[in-house]
Design a protein around this motif. Structure first.
Motif, PDB file in Angstrom:
ATOM      1  N   ALA A 132     -13.234  10.613 -12.319  1.00 39.53           N
ATOM      2  CA  ALA A 132     -12.952  10.779 -10.892  1.00 39.53           C
ATOM      3  C   ALA A 132     -11.480  11.137 -10.657  1.00 39.53           C
ATOM      4  O   ALA A 132     -11.177  12.006  -9.832  1.00 39.53           O
ATOM      5  CB  ALA A 132     -13.319   9.505 -10.129  1.00 39.53           C
ATOM      6  N   MET A 133     -10.579  10.504 -11.398  1.00 38.53           N
ATOM      7  CA  MET A 133      -9.154  10.795 -11.246  1.00 38.53           C
ATOM      8  C   MET A 133      -8.848  12.214 -11.733  1.00 38.53           C
ATOM      9  O   MET A 133      -8.048  12.921 -11.126  1.00 38.53           O
ATOM     10  CB  MET A 133      -8.308   9.766 -11.998  1.00 38.53           C
ATOM     11  N   GLN A 134      -9.511  12.633 -12.792  1.00 38.60           N
ATOM     12  CA  GLN A 134      -9.349  13.995 -13.301  1.00 38.60           C
ATOM     13  C   GLN A 134      -9.820  14.995 -12.237  1.00 38.60           C
ATOM     14  O   GLN A 134      -9.154  15.996 -11.974  1.00 38.60           O
ATOM     15  CB  GLN A 134     -10.149  14.144 -14.592  1.00 38.60           C
ATOM     16  N   ALA A 135     -10.937  14.698 -11.609  1.00 36.32           N
ATOM     17  CA  ALA A 135     -11.480  15.577 -10.565  1.00 36.32           C
ATOM     18  C   ALA A 135     -10.550  15.646  -9.352  1.00 36.32           C
ATOM     19  O   ALA A 135     -10.544  16.650  -8.628  1.00 36.32           O
ATOM     20  CB  ALA A 135     -12.863  15.097 -10.135  1.00 36.32           C
ATOM     21  N   ARG A 145       0.835  -1.198   0.000  1.00 27.60           N
ATOM     22  CA  ARG A 145       0.000   0.000   0.000  1.00 27.60           C
ATOM     23  C   ARG A 145       0.878   1.259   0.000  1.00 27.60           C
ATOM     24  O   ARG A 145       0.571   2.247  -0.647  1.00 27.60           O
ATOM     25  CB  ARG A 145      -0.926   0.008   1.232  1.00 27.60           C
ATOM     26  N   GLU A 146       1.973   1.218   0.743  1.00 26.87           N
ATOM     27  CA  GLU A 146       2.885   2.379   0.798  1.00 26.87           C
ATOM     28  C   GLU A 146       3.513   2.633  -0.576  1.00 26.87           C
ATOM     29  O   GLU A 146       3.634   3.786  -1.007  1.00 26.87           O
ATOM     30  CB  GLU A 146       3.963   2.154   1.866  1.00 26.87           C
ATOM     31  N   GLU A 147       3.886   1.566  -1.274  1.00 23.75           N
ATOM     32  CA  GLU A 147       4.450   1.721  -2.627  1.00 23.75           C
ATOM     33  C   GLU A 147       3.400   2.289  -3.592  1.00 23.75           C
ATOM     34  O   GLU A 147       3.712   3.151  -4.423  1.00 23.75           O
ATOM     35  CB  GLU A 147       4.979   0.381  -3.145  1.00 23.75           C
ATOM     36  N   ILE A 148       2.171   1.812  -3.479  1.00 21.75           N
ATOM     37  CA  ILE A 148       1.098   2.324  -4.335  1.00 21.75           C
ATOM     38  C   ILE A 148       0.855   3.802  -4.031  1.00 21.75           C
ATOM     39  O   ILE A 148       0.685   4.614  -4.945  1.00 21.75           O
ATOM     40  CB  ILE A 148      -0.190   1.490  -4.172  1.00 21.75           C
ATOM     41  N   LYS A 149       0.876   4.170  -2.771  1.00 18.32           N
ATOM     42  CA  LYS A 149       0.699   5.575  -2.395  1.00 18.32           C
ATOM     43  C   LYS A 149       1.789   6.431  -3.023  1.00 18.32           C
ATOM     44  O   LYS A 149       1.511   7.509  -3.560  1.00 18.32           O
ATOM     45  CB  LYS A 149       0.710   5.727  -0.865  1.00 18.32           C
ATOM     46  N   ARG A 150       3.036   5.956  -3.005  1.00 19.15           N
ATOM     47  CA  ARG A 150       4.143   6.698  -3.623  1.00 19.15           C
ATOM     48  C   ARG A 150       3.947   6.844  -5.133  1.00 19.15           C
ATOM     49  O   ARG A 150       4.218   7.902  -5.699  1.00 19.15           O
ATOM     50  CB  ARG A 150       5.484   6.037  -3.319  1.00 19.15           C
ATOM     51  N   ILE A 151       3.481   5.773  -5.783  1.00 16.75           N
ATOM     52  CA  ILE A 151       3.217   5.842  -7.229  1.00 16.75           C
ATOM     53  C   ILE A 151       2.210   6.961  -7.504  1.00 16.75           C
ATOM     54  O   ILE A 151       2.409   7.787  -8.385  1.00 16.75           O
ATOM     55  CB  ILE A 151       2.688   4.495  -7.773  1.00 16.75           C
ATOM     56  N   LEU A 152       1.138   6.995  -6.734  1.00 18.37           N
ATOM     57  CA  LEU A 152       0.098   8.009  -6.926  1.00 18.37           C
ATOM     58  C   LEU A 152       0.625   9.411  -6.611  1.00 18.37           C
ATOM     59  O   LEU A 152       0.378  10.358  -7.363  1.00 18.37           O
ATOM     60  CB  LEU A 152      -1.126   7.681  -6.079  1.00 18.37           C
ATOM     61  N   GLU A 153       1.349   9.553  -5.510  1.00 21.24           N
ATOM     62  CA  GLU A 153       1.885  10.865  -5.126  1.00 21.24           C
ATOM     63  C   GLU A 153       2.855  11.410  -6.174  1.00 21.24           C
ATOM     64  O   GLU A 153       2.892  12.612  -6.423  1.00 21.24           O
ATOM     65  CB  GLU A 153       2.607  10.774  -3.778  1.00 21.24           C
ATOM     66  N   ASP A 154       3.649  10.523  -6.768  1.00 24.33           N
ATOM     67  CA  ASP A 154       4.678  10.936  -7.729  1.00 24.33           C
ATOM     68  C   ASP A 154       4.134  11.111  -9.143  1.00 24.33           C
ATOM     69  O   ASP A 154       4.887  11.473 -10.056  1.00 24.33           O
ATOM     70  CB  ASP A 154       5.819   9.908  -7.765  1.00 24.33           C
ATOM     71  N   LEU A 211      -5.865   6.032  -0.231  1.00 28.42           N
ATOM     72  CA  LEU A 211      -4.514   6.467   0.114  1.00 28.42           C
ATOM     73  C   LEU A 211      -4.303   7.981   0.062  1.00 28.42           C
ATOM     74  O   LEU A 211      -3.447   8.512   0.766  1.00 28.42           O
ATOM     75  CB  LEU A 211      -3.500   5.770  -0.801  1.00 28.42           C
ATOM     76  N   LEU A 212      -5.066   8.683  -0.778  1.00 29.71           N
ATOM     77  CA  LEU A 212      -4.948  10.143  -0.878  1.00 29.71           C
ATOM     78  C   LEU A 212      -6.334  10.780  -0.767  1.00 29.71           C
ATOM     79  O   LEU A 212      -6.825  11.407  -1.713  1.00 29.71           O
ATOM     80  CB  LEU A 212      -4.288  10.534  -2.207  1.00 29.71           C
ATOM     81  N   PRO A 213      -7.003  10.598   0.369  1.00 28.10           N
ATOM     82  CA  PRO A 213      -8.388  11.055   0.502  1.00 28.10           C
ATOM     83  C   PRO A 213      -8.555  12.567   0.361  1.00 28.10           C
ATOM     84  O   PRO A 213      -9.634  13.027  -0.007  1.00 28.10           O
ATOM     85  CB  PRO A 213      -8.794  10.580   1.902  1.00 28.10           C
ATOM     86  N   GLN A 214      -7.512  13.344   0.612  1.00 26.02           N
ATOM     87  CA  GLN A 214      -7.617  14.793   0.486  1.00 26.02           C
ATOM     88  C   GLN A 214      -7.432  15.274  -0.938  1.00 26.02           C
ATOM     89  O   GLN A 214      -7.529  16.461  -1.217  1.00 26.02           O
ATOM     90  CB  GLN A 214      -6.562  15.484   1.386  1.00 26.02           C
ATOM     91  N   GLY A 215      -7.131  14.354  -1.843  1.00 23.09           N
ATOM     92  CA  GLY A 215      -6.920  14.730  -3.245  1.00 23.09           C
ATOM     93  C   GLY A 215      -5.459  14.900  -3.573  1.00 23.09           C
ATOM     94  O   GLY A 215      -4.584  14.757  -2.735  1.00 23.09           O
ATOM     95  N   LYS A 216      -5.222  15.174  -4.824  1.00 24.28           N
ATOM     96  CA  LYS A 216      -3.870  15.312  -5.355  1.00 24.28           C
ATOM     97  C   LYS A 216      -3.302  16.664  -4.958  1.00 24.28           C
ATOM     98  O   LYS A 216      -3.912  17.692  -5.201  1.00 24.28           O
ATOM     99  CB  LYS A 216      -3.944  15.195  -6.883  1.00 24.28           C
TER     100      LYS A 216
END
Length: 144
Positions: A40-43, A8-17, A136-141
């Motif tokens: 949804a991802m665009q939003a 999950r931590e690796e997936i979170k990093r993929i999304l954050e980066d 993993l990123l509930p507050q958004g990008k």
């Protein structure tokens, strides 16, 4: 080498980066899962690049016939295609220098994972990017 899901931590990093997501198999029909997930991802702040040879634009973005036609850097190649059709997509993802390939829920292919890993890509299979992002990123990008 058997595929091993990222933590999950690796997936979170993929999304954050990641900022730009090319969506292979993105439908222009609003009732399709690919459309709803990409919207949804665009939003949430990600740039969505549709990869659909049968559409001019989707979600306000120009659509491309293939990954190699995209004129800018792609972070994640998100795939909505049947498992058996994913190895060539992995080859294209490697050739354009994407950072990750993400096969949506219900899609997995060991050959695809091997091609992507050999090409230096991070690999996520059989998971919904929208669900993972919401958890993993509930507050958004964050805008970085």
């Amino acid at each position: 080498m058997a595929y091993e899901s990222p933590t999950r931590e690796e997936i979170k990093r993929i999304l954050e980066d990641s900022h730009t997501i090319a969506v292979v198999g993105l439908s222009d029909k609003p009732d399709r899962t690919s459309y709803m997930v990409a919207e949804a991802m665009q939003a949430k702040g990600y740039r969505i690049i549709p990869v659909n040879p049968n559409a001019d634009s989707i979600l306000g973005e120009k659509s491309y016939a293939s990954l190699k036609d995209i004129p800018e850097k792609v972070d994640i190649v998100n795939v909505f295609r049947r498992s058996e059709h994913t190895p060539p997509i992995a080859e294209e993802a490697v050739s354009i220098g994407a950072a990750s390939i993400w096969l949506q829920l219900g899609i997995a292919n060991d050959e695809t994972a091997a091609i992507a890993k050999q090409g230096g890509l991070k690999v996520v299979m059989d998971r919904c990017i929208k669900v993972e992002d919401a958890i993993l990123l509930p507050q958004g990008k964050s805008k970085s």
